[in-house]
Design an enzyme around this catalytic site. Sequence first.
Site, PDB file in Angstrom:
ATOM      1  CG  ASP A 131      -2.700   1.856   6.529  1.00  0.00           C
ATOM      2  OD1 ASP A 131      -3.015   1.543   5.355  1.00  0.00           O
ATOM      3  OD2 ASP A 131      -2.792   3.015   6.950  1.00  0.00           O
ATOM      4  CG  ASP A 143      -1.818   1.156   1.344  1.00  0.00           C
ATOM      5  OD1 ASP A 143      -2.288   1.628   0.299  1.00  0.00           O
ATOM      6  OD2 ASP A 143      -2.061   1.618   2.476  1.00  0.00           O
TER       7      ASP A 143
END
Length: 208
Positions: free
Chosen positions: A174, A8
């Site tokens: 996350d 990410d």
Amino acid sequence: MIKNIAFDFGGVIFDLAYEQAVESFKRIGLADADLRLDRYHQRGIFEELESGRITPDAFRRELSSMCHRELTHDEVLSAWLGYVGGPVDPRRLDAIDDLRRRGYRTFLLSNTNPYVQEWAESPAFCAYGRPLSSFMDKCYTSYEVGIMKPSEGIFCHMLEDAAIAPSETLFLDDSAANVEAAARLGIHTLLVEKNADWRAALTRCLAS
């Protein structure tokens, strides 16, 4: 055996600063920025931009209407960069470089938009003067793919386009929802704390 690692972007490679972003958009005239912006998944024209349904200039015009004045490209870029909570930690980039030297393929899989990516692909991205793409085999962004996480479609696109197997791929994010979506496809996952140092956790994950 893990051969591919997908990262990410915000909260993992660079630190996300939601409150700072709200203030940045307020400075250009978006009085209700705290209601319109989101920490993880954008809404309205912000989501339309990140999903590739409107162009950067169409977004600029819509945002100008909300701010009741004509905004320049640079003003909008500056507002979006409010999400960037400081210089990118070079230790994270060094870790990615090291993974590539060890034979891993590395990828970006991110919900992001052309404004943030303009910064990411410039020499201003990091202290090394290198663009984000120089650390990756390929970058998969929501606005280019036309699909946003946690939809499984964006993961399927990456797997097919890069010709990689889920069982040989590890994904770091996350967001629990994004990690769960990847896991449903058989991708190995590592849920990391937002803006935290994930290097030791990644090392342990690869060792196991």
